[in-house]
Design an enzyme around this catalytic site. Structure first.
Site, PDB file in Angstrom:
ATOM      1  N   ARG A  69      13.687  -9.511  14.463  1.00 24.90           N
ATOM      2  CA  ARG A  69      13.402  -9.171  13.065  1.00 24.90           C
ATOM      3  C   ARG A  69      14.453  -9.810  12.147  1.00 24.90           C
ATOM      4  O   ARG A  69      14.149 -10.307  11.061  1.00 24.90           O
ATOM      5  CB  ARG A  69      13.412  -7.640  12.913  1.00 24.90           C
ATOM      6  CG  ARG A  69      12.836  -7.137  11.611  1.00 24.90           C
ATOM      7  CD  ARG A  69      12.762  -5.632  11.590  1.00 24.90           C
ATOM      8  NE  ARG A  69      11.768  -5.069  12.472  1.00 24.90           N
ATOM      9  CZ  ARG A  69      10.463  -4.941  12.168  1.00 24.90           C
ATOM     10  NH1 ARG A  69      10.015  -5.328  11.009  1.00 24.90           N
ATOM     11  NH2 ARG A  69       9.629  -4.417  13.034  1.00 24.90           N
ATOM     12  N   MET A  94       2.899  -6.607   5.243  1.00 29.66           N
ATOM     13  CA  MET A  94       2.809  -5.575   6.270  1.00 29.66           C
ATOM     14  C   MET A  94       3.903  -5.698   7.339  1.00 29.66           C
ATOM     15  O   MET A  94       3.657  -5.439   8.514  1.00 29.66           O
ATOM     16  CB  MET A  94       1.417  -5.595   6.908  1.00 29.66           C
ATOM     17  CG  MET A  94       0.278  -5.411   5.901  1.00 29.66           C
ATOM     18  SD  MET A  94       0.415  -3.931   4.873  1.00 29.66           S
ATOM     19  CE  MET A  94      -0.243  -2.707   5.984  1.00 29.66           C
ATOM     20  N   ILE A  96       7.834  -4.268   8.232  1.00 34.71           N
ATOM     21  CA  ILE A  96       8.913  -3.365   7.829  1.00 34.71           C
ATOM     22  C   ILE A  96      10.166  -4.208   7.614  1.00 34.71           C
ATOM     23  O   ILE A  96      10.475  -5.105   8.403  1.00 34.71           O
ATOM     24  CB  ILE A  96       9.131  -2.290   8.910  1.00 34.71           C
ATOM     25  CG1 ILE A  96       7.939  -1.336   8.890  1.00 34.71           C
ATOM     26  CG2 ILE A  96      10.441  -1.545   8.694  1.00 34.71           C
ATOM     27  CD1 ILE A  96       7.961  -0.284   9.976  1.00 34.71           C
ATOM     28  N   HIS A 113       1.927   0.890  -2.678  1.00 31.37           N
ATOM     29  CA  HIS A 113       1.522   1.639  -1.496  1.00 31.37           C
ATOM     30  C   HIS A 113       0.249   2.407  -1.829  1.00 31.37           C
ATOM     31  O   HIS A 113       0.160   3.025  -2.889  1.00 31.37           O
ATOM     32  CB  HIS A 113       2.637   2.603  -1.079  1.00 31.37           C
ATOM     33  CG  HIS A 113       2.305   3.366   0.155  1.00 31.37           C
ATOM     34  ND1 HIS A 113       2.318   2.774   1.412  1.00 31.37           N
ATOM     35  CD2 HIS A 113       1.913   4.645   0.349  1.00 31.37           C
ATOM     36  CE1 HIS A 113       1.956   3.671   2.308  1.00 31.37           C
ATOM     37  NE2 HIS A 113       1.697   4.816   1.691  1.00 31.37           N
ATOM     38  N   THR A 145      13.526   0.861  -1.418  1.00 30.82           N
ATOM     39  CA  THR A 145      14.840   1.238  -0.908  1.00 30.82           C
ATOM     40  C   THR A 145      14.764   1.187   0.622  1.00 30.82           C
ATOM     41  O   THR A 145      13.696   0.925   1.178  1.00 30.82           O
ATOM     42  CB  THR A 145      15.229   2.653  -1.385  1.00 30.82           C
ATOM     43  OG1 THR A 145      14.183   3.559  -1.007  1.00 30.82           O
ATOM     44  CG2 THR A 145      15.413   2.698  -2.895  1.00 30.82           C
ATOM     45  N   GLU A 178      -5.103  -0.242  -8.026  1.00 32.15           N
ATOM     46  CA  GLU A 178      -3.892  -1.014  -7.709  1.00 32.15           C
ATOM     47  C   GLU A 178      -3.831  -2.262  -8.577  1.00 32.15           C
ATOM     48  O   GLU A 178      -2.784  -2.639  -9.100  1.00 32.15           O
ATOM     49  CB  GLU A 178      -3.886  -1.411  -6.224  1.00 32.15           C
ATOM     50  CG  GLU A 178      -3.807  -0.226  -5.272  1.00 32.15           C
ATOM     51  CD  GLU A 178      -3.667  -0.666  -3.824  1.00 32.15           C
ATOM     52  OE1 GLU A 178      -2.988  -1.663  -3.532  1.00 32.15           O
ATOM     53  OE2 GLU A 178      -4.270  -0.001  -2.949  1.00 32.15           O
TER      54      GLU A 178
HETATM   55  C1  GAR Z   1      -3.306  -2.733  -0.558  1.00 35.51           C
HETATM   56  O1  GAR Z   1      -4.145  -1.616  -0.559  1.00 35.51           O
HETATM   57  C2  GAR Z   1      -1.854  -2.296  -0.521  1.00 35.51           C
HETATM   58  O2  GAR Z   1      -1.603  -1.146  -1.263  1.00 35.51           O
HETATM   59  C3  GAR Z   1      -1.663  -2.049   0.929  1.00 35.51           C
HETATM   60  O3  GAR Z   1      -2.359  -3.090   1.588  1.00 35.51           O
HETATM   61  C4  GAR Z   1      -3.440  -3.512   0.749  1.00 35.51           C
HETATM   62  C5  GAR Z   1      -3.308  -5.010   0.543  1.00 35.51           C
HETATM   63  O4  GAR Z   1      -4.416  -5.513  -0.113  1.00 35.51           O
HETATM   64  N1  GAR Z   1      -0.295  -2.049   1.286  1.00 35.51           N
HETATM   65  C6  GAR Z   1       0.212  -1.314   2.267  1.00 35.51           C
HETATM   66  O5  GAR Z   1      -0.462  -0.614   2.978  1.00 35.51           O
HETATM   67  C7  GAR Z   1       1.710  -1.439   2.433  1.00 35.51           C
HETATM   68  N2  GAR Z   1       2.177  -0.492   3.374  1.00 35.51           N
HETATM   69  P1  GAR Z   1      -4.355  -6.967  -0.783  1.00 35.51           P
HETATM   70  O6  GAR Z   1      -3.823  -7.932   0.281  1.00 35.51           O
HETATM   71  O7  GAR Z   1      -5.789  -7.250  -1.108  1.00 35.51           O
HETATM   72  O8  GAR Z   1      -3.471  -6.902  -1.985  1.00 35.51           O
END
Ligand code: GAR
Length: 193
Positions: A69, A94, A96, A113, A145, A178
Site C-alpha cells: 500500500r 475505492m 483505503i 460518501h 481524516t 451527490e
Molecule cells: C458514489 O456513490 C460515491 O459516493 C461512492 O461510490 C460511488 C461512485 O460513483 N463512494 C464510496 O462508496 C466511497 N467509499 P461515481 O464513480 O459514478 O462517482
C-alpha cells in the site's frame, strides 16, 4: 490558478458532475480554479474517457502493480503532486488511504460518501440503510481524516427511502443528489479560500 485533482476508481459520474459544473461557470473566474487532472487506480475506470474527451490530463496508478500500500501511495502522491493541487477530490475512489497519505494532504482532501455520516461508514451503505429500516438516506461530502469516512462534514443531502427500494434504486436516487452537493461543496471551499 488553483488546481483540483480528482481521484476515481470507476464510472466517475461525480467527477463528471464536478467538471460540468466548472464548465458551466459555476466557479466564476474569481475562484480561479480548474480540474487539472483525473487519476485512477484502475486502468479500466470508465471516467477516464470522459476526462480525456474534456481535455483534462489523466493518469493511471494501478494499485495491482505495487508490492505494498505504501509503494502504491508513494506513486499516487507523486502523480498528484505534479499538479500542485489546492484540492484533492476523492470521487468514488475505492482504496483505503493510510494516515501518512491523508496527513500529506491535510485540509485539502475531500471525499463523498453515499450515506448520512456518521451513519453507515464503509461499504454497502444502501443495503444497510434499507435493512435498518431507515426512512431517509443520503450522501455526505466531508474532509478526509485518518479515520475512514470520518472528518468534518461540509455538505449533506437527504433522500427518502421508498418501501420498494432495492440497494440499486436507492443508490441511483442518492447519486443524483451527490452530483448536486459535491460541486457546491467544492465551490464553497474555493470561495472561502
Ligand atoms: C458514489 O456513490 C460515491 O459516493 C461512492 O461510490 C460511488 C461512485 O460513483 N463512494 C464510496 O462508496 C466511497 N467509499 P461515481 O464513480 O459514478 O462517482
Amino acid at each position: 490558478m488553483k488546481n483540483i485533482v480528482i481521484l476515481i476508481s470507476g464510472g466517475g459520474s461525480n467527477m463528471a458532475a464536478i467538471v460540468r459544473s466548472a464548465q458551466r461557470g459555476a466557479w466564476d473566474a474569481a475562484l480561479g480554479a480548474r480540474v487539472a487532472a483525473v487519476i485512477s487506480n484502475r486502468p479500466d475506470a470508465g471516467g477516464l474517457a470522459f476526462a480525456r474527451e474534456n481535455g483534462i490530463a489523466t493518469a493511471v496508478v494501478d494499485h495491482k502493480e505495487f508490492p505494498s500500500r505504501e509503494a502504491f501511495e508513494d506513486a499516487l502522491r507523486r502523480a498528484v503532486d505534479v499538479h500542485a493541487p489546492a484540492l484533492v477530490v476523492l470521487a468514488g475512489f475505492m482504496r483505503i488511504l493510510t494516515p501518512a497519505f491523508v496527513e500529506h494532504y491535510a485540509g485539502r482532501l475531500l471525499n463523498i460518501h453515499p450515506s448520512l455520516l456518521p451513519a453507515f461508514p464503509g461499504l454497502h451503505t444502501h443495503q444497510r440503510a434499507i435493512e435498518a429500516g431507515c426512512r431517509v438516506a443520503g450522501a455526505t461530502v466531508h474532509q478526509v481524516t485518518a479515520e475512514l469516512d470520518h472528518g468534518p462534514i461540509l455538505e449533506q443531502a437527504v433522500v427518502p427511502v421508498m418501501p420498494d427500494d432495492t440497494a440499486d434504486t436507492l443508490a441511483a436516487r442518492v447519486l443524483t443528489q451527490e452530483h448536486r452537493i459535491y460541486p457546491r461543496a467544492i465551490a464553497r471551499l474555493l470561495r472561502e479560500g
